[in-house]
Scaffold this active site. Structure first.
Site, PDB file in Angstrom:
ATOM      1  N   ASP A 331       0.871  -1.167   0.000  1.00 19.85           N
ATOM      2  CA  ASP A 331       0.000   0.000   0.000  1.00 19.85           C
ATOM      3  C   ASP A 331       0.916   1.227   0.000  1.00 19.85           C
ATOM      4  O   ASP A 331       2.070   1.144   0.426  1.00 19.85           O
ATOM      5  CB  ASP A 331      -0.879  -0.033   1.254  1.00 19.85           C
ATOM      6  N   ASP A 526      -1.635  -0.638   6.149  1.00 20.91           N
ATOM      7  CA  ASP A 526      -1.887  -0.132   7.495  1.00 20.91           C
ATOM      8  C   ASP A 526      -3.334   0.291   7.755  1.00 20.91           C
ATOM      9  O   ASP A 526      -3.751   0.380   8.903  1.00 20.91           O
ATOM     10  CB  ASP A 526      -0.978   1.066   7.791  1.00 20.91           C
ATOM     11  N   ASP A 530      -7.048  -1.739   3.935  1.00 20.13           N
ATOM     12  CA  ASP A 530      -6.053  -2.768   3.624  1.00 20.13           C
ATOM     13  C   ASP A 530      -6.379  -4.109   4.276  1.00 20.13           C
ATOM     14  O   ASP A 530      -5.752  -5.125   3.953  1.00 20.13           O
ATOM     15  CB  ASP A 530      -4.658  -2.326   4.084  1.00 20.13           C
TER      16      ASP A 530
END
Length: 633
Positions: A331, A526, A530
């Site tokens: 990410d 995080d 996600d």
């Protein structure tokens, strides 16, 4: 109970010393009859009863429970067999060295388990709070959000919160492995589990104790300790079949040659003595404890090494899986980047230079609380802010004011066009702030999400390890492309909703699952968005400091301080663990097979067999402890 343990330890030591003296006299004087020979035999019998009682008791329990092929039953049968063959010294040696080896192994395993459970011991017993201007101590569970917690020098902070009074140096080593104290002052956020090294702190609780960083970490450790790796499960299954197989072979070695001798008219009694001793040697060396103990211990040591450095791995199966990860999907925001806007580019036109332009921008944005305004105000500027009048902020557009009779503006392209100023939009950055003075465009501030300091170095190290890097982000494609180019990442995707991330991840996982390859995929993230990707990937890695609760719950590995370089450290620990596992397996099996063959052909004696059992087990345990060494924090 404790007094009984002391008595047993004293009896063990006395018996071992008596046995040593008797064995020395037996070897030195070699008496075959008389009072001395009787005394030596008596010492052997007493020593055997004291030293062998725990083993014989467990052997009997095993027979009753039909667990016939554990290490205690192997040693019990072997020692009784030695007595039947008239070798009292060897019978005592079997139980003595097995007991010594077991004690050393238990001690090493206990110390290693204690190291990984050290964070569990950080549970707070009581917390001091201010109630009606009085300091009282209450159970951690009774602390409410908003309570003022008082922490004295040398005490551990019990809840997450913000310092409202005082300043101190904090020891964060329990949470992230960092040994250097960190200075904290009024207005700063602090986490439960850190130690106040000096000063008195008043902290306003922002979380309950149950929701604190420390409680979450303890829960993660407790959750992970029960999850075994495939290697551990394999060895457990292996021992289940291996042990009865070698017991059968030992019986064949002990009894088939004497039966053949009896059938052929040869000296069957002598053959029984010779081949019975060889069978006993085979039985002693067959004990699989070197493998059964050293492999779980290797994982325990490695998990402890990781947790002491701020990497929580939820069980040895994920440490083992990490070794096979070849693709890392990241990410962007909050993972590769700080999740915080900053000015990445300044363009000034006309009479404005960059310093003057930034002064104008900060003067206007000082009247706004928008995130973009805060990012601009964080930029360093030595010049004093301008004295603006008639300041007006238009939501979703920008801000305008008067300065020395001139109209000054800061905002997006649409806002300036509405004010009659020609603007050509810039592309690539997260956002652009256009500035105008007296109807003319005088500059553009481009803002973007800032990379973490360690991001470039971490990705470079991962590529050197031949890991494939992929970036998935919800940010615009141009922003993601710009960051990917700066990082040298070839595979990247932007404009993704959580569902889009999952679909991209599924596309990456599909070939690997169809071909049943060992090249696994890890996802690093995080945020709440996600969580599905963390759960779907082979190994989910979450940022523990900035990560959401749901992300932490779905992750397999948690980086407590959000430092990306801990990912390369986790890979290093996984590699070393794998090396140690195979070293132990190869050494233990190789040594045992070699001594088994020597024993079957009459070359090895019971002392070499004891080394092959106890000695090999201890050497593999010492090798497992190497997993603690040689890592940079």
């Amino acid at each position: 109970m404790e007094s009984n343990d002391k008595i047993m330890r004293a009896a063990f030591i006395v018996s071992a010393v008596m046995y040593g003296i008797a064995l020395g006299l037996d070897i030195w004087l070699a008496p075959t009859e008389g009072a001395l020979a009787g005394a030596i035999l008596g010492i052997y019998i007493i020593s055997y009863i004291v030293l062998g009682f725990p083993i014989l008791k467990e052997t009997l329990k095993g027979f009753i429970a039909r667990d016939l092929f554990n290490e205690n039953s192997l040693m019990g049968i072997a020692s009784i067999g030695a007595w039947l063959l008239g070798d009292g010294a060897e019978a005592v040696a079997i139980v003595l060295f097995y007991q010594v080896g077991e004690s050393l192994q238990d001690s090493m395993v206990a110390r290693t388990k204690d190291s990984i459970k050290s964070l569990q011991k950080l549970k707070i017993e009581s917390i001091r709070v201010l109630r009606d201007d009085k300091r009282i101590e209450i159970p951690p569970e009774s602390v409410r959000v908003g309570d003022i917690v008082v922490v004295l020098a040398g005490e551990r902070i019990g809840v997450d919160g913000i310092i409202t009074q005082g300043a101190a140096n904090l020891d964060l080593s329990a949470l992230n492995g960092e040994s250097i104290p960190v200075a904290a002052q009024e207005g700063q956020e602090v986490l439960a589990g850190t130690i106040n090294l000096d000063g008195v702190l008043h902290i306003r609780a922002t979380n309950s104790y149950a929701d604190s960083a420390l409680s979450k970490i303890i829960a993660l450790i407790e959750e992970g300790s029960a999850k075994k790796a495939q290697s551990e499960e394999f060895i457990t299954r292996f021992a289940r079949f291996y042990t009865p197989a070698v017991v059968g072979l030992a019986a064949l070695i002990a009894f088939v040659p004497p039966l053949l001798a009896l059938a052929s008219g040869a000296d069957a009694q002598n053959a029984l003595h010779v081949w019975g001793e060889r069978g006993l040697i085979f039985l002693v060396i067959s004990c699989p404890c070197a493998l059964v103990i050293s492999i779980p211990l290797s994982f325990f040591v490695s998990l402890g090494a990781a947790s002491s450095r701020g990497i929580l791995i939820k069980g040895s199966r994920f440490l083992e899986a990490l070794h096979n990860v070849q693709t890392l999907v990241f990410d962007k925001t909050g993972t590769l980047s700080k999740g915080q806007l900053s000015v990445s580019k300044i363009q000034s036109f006309g009479d404005y230079d960059k310093a003057r332009l930034l002064t104008l921008a900060q003067s206007l944005e000082s009247h706004s609380t928008h995130a973009i305004a805060k990012a601009i105000l964080r930029e360093e500027n030595a010049q004093e802010l301008l004295a603006l009048v008639d300041v007006q902020e238009i939501a979703g557009g920008g801000i305008g004011a008067q300065y020395e009779g001139r109209a000054v503006l800061a905002g997006n392209a649409r806002f300036l066009r509405e004010k009659g100023i020609a603007v050509v939009e810039e592309t690539g950055a997260f956002c652009n702030v256009y500035l105008a003075d007296n109807g003319e465009l005088v500059g553009i501030l481009s803002l973007s999400d800032t990379l973490k300091d360690e991001t470039k170095e971490t990705l470079r190290e991962l590529r050197e390890q031949h890991k494939e890097i992929v970036i998935l982000s919800g940010d615009s494609g141009l922003v993601v492309q710009e960051m990917a180019n700066a990082l040298g990442v070839k595979h990247f995707y932007g404009d993704l909703l959580p569902k889009g991330k999952v679909e991209r991840l599924q596309a990456l996982l599909a070939p690997q699952q169809e071909q049943k390859r060992k090249n696994l995929i890890a996802f690093v993230g995080d945020g709440i968005n996600d969580a599905p990707s963390l759960a779907l990937s082979d190994v989910g890695i979450a940022m523990g400091k900035s990560g959401s609760d749901i992300a932490l719950a779905n992750a397999d590995i948690v980086i407590l301080d959000d430092n990306l370089q801990k990912i390369t450290l986790a890979f290093a620990i996984a590699r070393k663990t794998r090396q140690i596992l195979w070293q132990n397996i190869g050494f233990a099996l190789g040594a045992k097979i070699a001594i088994m063959l020597l024993g079957a052909f009459g070359i090895a004696n019971i002392w070499l067999a004891l080394f092959g059992d106890v000695g090999v087990a201890l050497l593999t345990l010492l090798n497992a402890k190497r997993a603690l060494w040689g890592y940079r924090s």
